[in-house]
Design a protein around this motif. Structure first.
Motif, PDB file in Angstrom:
ATOM      1  N   ASP A 137      31.249  -0.122  65.651  1.00  0.00           N
ATOM      2  CA  ASP A 137      31.606   1.406  64.547  1.00  0.00           C
ATOM      3  C   ASP A 137      31.017   1.650  64.127  1.00  0.00           C
ATOM      4  OD1 ASP A 137      34.250  -0.654  64.998  1.00  0.00           O
ATOM      5  OD2 ASP A 137      33.593  -1.619  63.867  1.00  0.00           O
ATOM      6  N   ILE A 138      29.586   2.194  64.011  1.00  0.00           N
ATOM      7  CA  ILE A 138      28.565   3.323  63.894  1.00  0.00           C
ATOM      8  C   ILE A 138      29.351   4.123  64.869  1.00  0.00           C
ATOM      9  CG2 ILE A 138      26.469   3.732  62.858  1.00  0.00           C
ATOM     10  CD1 ILE A 138      26.090   0.843  62.142  1.00  0.00           C
ATOM     11  N   LYS A 170      38.494   9.921  61.616  1.00  0.00           N
ATOM     12  CA  LYS A 170      38.371   9.160  60.957  1.00  0.00           C
ATOM     13  C   LYS A 170      37.210   8.489  60.620  1.00  0.00           C
ATOM     14  CE  LYS A 170      42.229   6.078  63.415  1.00  0.00           C
ATOM     15  NZ  LYS A 170      42.299   4.895  64.322  1.00  0.00           N
ATOM     16  N   VAL A 171      36.426   8.894  61.520  1.00  0.00           N
ATOM     17  CA  VAL A 171      34.415   9.464  61.382  1.00  0.00           C
ATOM     18  C   VAL A 171      33.761  10.432  61.140  1.00  0.00           C
ATOM     19  CG1 VAL A 171      32.345   8.250  62.339  1.00  0.00           C
ATOM     20  CG2 VAL A 171      34.640   6.928  62.857  1.00  0.00           C
ATOM     21  N   PRO A 210      39.422   8.211  55.480  1.00  0.00           N
ATOM     22  CA  PRO A 210      40.530   9.349  55.911  1.00  0.00           C
ATOM     23  C   PRO A 210      41.903   9.734  56.178  1.00  0.00           C
ATOM     24  CG  PRO A 210      38.493   8.679  57.520  1.00  0.00           C
ATOM     25  CD  PRO A 210      38.367   7.351  56.045  1.00  0.00           C
ATOM     26  N   GLY A 211      42.327   9.953  55.246  1.00  0.00           N
ATOM     27  CA  GLY A 211      44.020   9.897  55.334  1.00  0.00           C
ATOM     28  C   GLY A 211      44.280  10.321  57.069  1.00  0.00           C
ATOM     29  N   THR A 266      30.943   5.111  59.511  1.00  0.00           N
ATOM     30  CA  THR A 266      32.078   4.708  59.697  1.00  0.00           C
ATOM     31  C   THR A 266      33.354   4.987  59.213  1.00  0.00           C
ATOM     32  OG1 THR A 266      32.236   2.402  58.219  1.00  0.00           O
ATOM     33  CG2 THR A 266      30.934   2.138  60.391  1.00  0.00           C
ATOM     34  N   GLU A 267      34.284   4.524  59.811  1.00  0.00           N
ATOM     35  CA  GLU A 267      35.724   4.482  58.849  1.00  0.00           C
ATOM     36  C   GLU A 267      35.800   4.298  57.537  1.00  0.00           C
ATOM     37  OE1 GLU A 267      37.911   1.260  60.385  1.00  0.00           O
ATOM     38  OE2 GLU A 267      38.856   2.523  61.483  1.00  0.00           O
TER      39      GLU A 267
END
Length: 227
Positions: A97-98, A211-212, A205-206, A177-178
């Motif tokens: 995820d990172i 996302k990242v 994030p919208g 991450t997100e």
């Protein structure tokens, strides 16, 4: 008529003997002690005498904008800032995820020269995304700073390099991450001491936003890394 000189010697000896007799010594010593005690008592009284009372400052007039019932407010529980941890997670998060990392180097008016040197060294040796100088608090960072972003493959090199070349500065290392709020508050690493990070207002994030946070290296390394 002549006088015997021994007469005067005997008379003087008797006078000094009388003066130095135990009774006289006790009397003289007691008087000296009494005088000394009186002096000490006067000194102590002078030291412990209360200072004259100062007049109280006039009480401010007006009304608090918060009213007078704030002490009755209940203590609310803050909203959880750890994603997926409102309850215990059933499994660990995937390390993949990172996607990248940020290094934030903090400084002040006394240490900016050290920060400039670390910045120069890093740009000369690593392919990173080097940001500009933040001479005032910016984003969640409450002191002047600069940052550089780097990809995961550089983590095993940059972390020990910063540990050995921080010059005593405080450095925040966090993953991307997100969830930027958790990245700054709960997934972070620190070189040297930690400091407050005002990240509670950050959000995921919208719609339509990446996302990242993306990393786009902008340095041209020209110095061989010391090994």
């Amino acid at each position: 008529m002549s006088l015997d000189p021994d007469f005067f010697n005997e008379r003087d000896d008797q006078m000094w003997a009388d003066l130095l007799s135990p009774g006289r010594r006790a009397l003289l010593g007691g008087g000296a002690a009494a005088l000394a005690a009186i002096g000490l008592a006067r000194g102590a009284a002078a030291q412990t005498a209360p200072a004259p009372a100062r007049p109280l400052a006039p009480r401010a007039t007006g009304r608090s904008p918060w009213g007078y019932e704030t002490y009755k407010e209940a203590t609310p529980r803050p909203k959880s800032v750890r994603p997926g941890e409102a309850v215990l997670p059933s499994s660990p998060r995937a390390y993949t995820d990172i996607k990248s990392y940020h290094a934030h180097i903090y400084f002040d008016e006394d240490s900016y020269e050290k920060a400039a040197l670390v910045r120069k060294w890093a740009a000369e040796r690593f392919s990173v995304e080097l940001g500009n100088w933040n001479l005032e608090p910016r984003g969640p960072h409450v002191t002047p700073s600069f940052y550089f972003g780097f990809t995961n493959d550089l983590l095993p090199v940059i972390v020990p390099w910063l540990q050995l070349n921080s010059l005593g500065l405080t450095i925040l290392l966090h993953p991307n991450t997100e969830d930027p709020r958790a990245d700054h508050l709960h997934y972070a690493l620190w070189v040297n001491r930690s400091q407050p990070v005002n990240a509670y207002g950050m959000h995921a994030p919208g719609p339509g936003e990446p996302k990242v946070e993306q990393i786009y290296p902008n340095t041209r390394p020209s110095v061989r890394l010391e090994a």
